[in-house]
Design a protein around this motif. Sequence first.
Motif, PDB file in Angstrom:
ATOM      1  N   LYS A 151       0.841  -1.209   0.000  1.00 45.71           N
ATOM      2  CA  LYS A 151       0.000   0.000   0.000  1.00 45.71           C
ATOM      3  C   LYS A 151       0.870   1.250   0.000  1.00 45.71           C
ATOM      4  CE  LYS A 151      -4.071   0.684   1.585  1.00 45.71           C
ATOM      5  NZ  LYS A 151      -5.117   0.600   0.577  1.00 45.71           N
ATOM      6  N   GLU A 179     -10.357  -3.947  -0.547  1.00 45.46           N
ATOM      7  CA  GLU A 179      -9.844  -3.092  -1.620  1.00 45.46           C
ATOM      8  C   GLU A 179     -10.895  -2.851  -2.693  1.00 45.46           C
ATOM      9  OE1 GLU A 179      -6.961  -1.362  -1.864  1.00 45.46           O
ATOM     10  OE2 GLU A 179      -6.552  -2.037   0.173  1.00 45.46           O
ATOM     11  N   LYS A 207     -13.382  -0.350  -1.381  1.00 48.49           N
ATOM     12  CA  LYS A 207     -12.799   0.994  -1.395  1.00 48.49           C
ATOM     13  C   LYS A 207     -12.862   1.590  -2.795  1.00 48.49           C
ATOM     14  CE  LYS A 207      -9.499   0.650   2.396  1.00 48.49           C
ATOM     15  NZ  LYS A 207      -8.068   0.620   2.746  1.00 48.49           N
ATOM     16  N   LYS A 208     -12.539   0.765  -3.806  1.00 50.67           N
ATOM     17  CA  LYS A 208     -12.557   1.259  -5.182  1.00 50.67           C
ATOM     18  C   LYS A 208     -13.983   1.586  -5.632  1.00 50.67           C
ATOM     19  CE  LYS A 208      -8.203  -0.427  -6.616  1.00 50.67           C
ATOM     20  NZ  LYS A 208      -7.312  -1.246  -7.230  1.00 50.67           N
ATOM     21  N   LYS A 209     -14.955   0.771  -5.203  1.00 50.72           N
ATOM     22  CA  LYS A 209     -16.357   1.072  -5.529  1.00 50.72           C
ATOM     23  C   LYS A 209     -16.768   2.393  -4.906  1.00 50.72           C
ATOM     24  CE  LYS A 209     -18.113  -3.627  -6.039  1.00 50.72           C
ATOM     25  NZ  LYS A 209     -18.973  -4.658  -5.448  1.00 50.72           N
ATOM     26  N   GLY A 210     -16.341   2.616  -3.654  1.00 49.52           N
ATOM     27  CA  GLY A 210     -16.639   3.872  -2.960  1.00 49.52           C
ATOM     28  C   GLY A 210     -16.009   5.065  -3.647  1.00 49.52           C
ATOM     29  N   GLU A 211     -14.789   4.877  -4.147  1.00 53.14           N
ATOM     30  CA  GLU A 211     -14.110   5.965  -4.861  1.00 53.14           C
ATOM     31  C   GLU A 211     -14.807   6.304  -6.167  1.00 53.14           C
ATOM     32  OE1 GLU A 211     -10.085   4.663  -5.357  1.00 53.14           O
ATOM     33  OE2 GLU A 211      -9.649   4.765  -3.200  1.00 53.14           O
ATOM     34  N   LEU A 212     -15.322   5.261  -6.866  1.00 57.93           N
ATOM     35  CA  LEU A 212     -16.033   5.485  -8.119  1.00 57.93           C
ATOM     36  C   LEU A 212     -17.350   6.219  -7.886  1.00 57.93           C
ATOM     37  CD1 LEU A 212     -15.380   2.100  -9.972  1.00 57.93           C
ATOM     38  CD2 LEU A 212     -14.321   4.332 -10.440  1.00 57.93           C
ATOM     39  N   ASN A 222     -17.994   8.313  -5.420  1.00 59.49           N
ATOM     40  CA  ASN A 222     -17.713   9.690  -4.995  1.00 59.49           C
ATOM     41  C   ASN A 222     -17.252  10.573  -6.151  1.00 59.49           C
ATOM     42  OD1 ASN A 222     -18.395   9.105  -2.358  1.00 59.49           O
ATOM     43  ND2 ASN A 222     -16.300   8.602  -1.763  1.00 59.49           N
ATOM     44  N   GLU A 223     -16.810   9.983  -7.233  1.00 54.18           N
ATOM     45  CA  GLU A 223     -16.292  10.788  -8.352  1.00 54.18           C
ATOM     46  C   GLU A 223     -17.355  11.296  -9.208  1.00 54.18           C
ATOM     47  OE1 GLU A 223     -13.365   8.500 -10.436  1.00 54.18           O
ATOM     48  OE2 GLU A 223     -11.975   8.620  -8.804  1.00 54.18           O
ATOM     49  N   LYS A 235       2.275   1.976  -3.187  1.00 54.43           N
ATOM     50  CA  LYS A 235       1.194   2.276  -4.132  1.00 54.43           C
ATOM     51  C   LYS A 235       1.089   1.261  -5.271  1.00 54.43           C
ATOM     52  CE  LYS A 235       1.177   7.185  -3.046  1.00 54.43           C
ATOM     53  NZ  LYS A 235       0.202   7.138  -2.029  1.00 54.43           N
TER      54      LYS A 235
END
Length: 170
Positions: A92, A159, A162-167, A169-170, A95
């Motif tokens: 992590k 993970e 988290k990526k679903k949450g980031e998508l 929020n965008e 990165k």
Amino acid sequence: MLAFGATGLANVPLNELFAALIPIVIGFILGNLDEEISEFLKPGTTLLIPFFAFPLRAALNFKQLLSAGLSGILLGVACVLITGLAGYFVFKVLKFKFPQVGAAVGATAGNAVGTPAVIAQIDPSFKVVASQATAQVAAAIIVTAILCPLLVSFLNKIEKNKKKGELVNE
């Protein structure tokens, strides 16, 4: 051997240490010098497995696994949690695209079961504990073979969420 020798826990002669390390270093250098050499040497990694795995497996028996008891199980759990989570967090920090893969380092390799016997051959003062250490390592191999994939799968779900949450929020 390096850890035992460096800490002074075992009397590891330099020639024994070099005999173990030199082939690894030479292979590392040759494999990185030229892609053709790397491809040529690659089949050797799987070719050797039967030659060290069969004798190691033949030396294990169910009584040894039972004799490892709770200490062997705890060793396996500690390997998964400490090493696996450390690998995950290092990936992590660096990165990596899939840091959950770093948790896979929490597995104990099957050939680790031979380490106590090798140490006992080099330093005879370890012969009295070699059999119990072998049983503990064997138990750790089994425990990590079960728990490590579960940890990687769990971290993979985290993970992905988290990526679903980031998508979203965008």
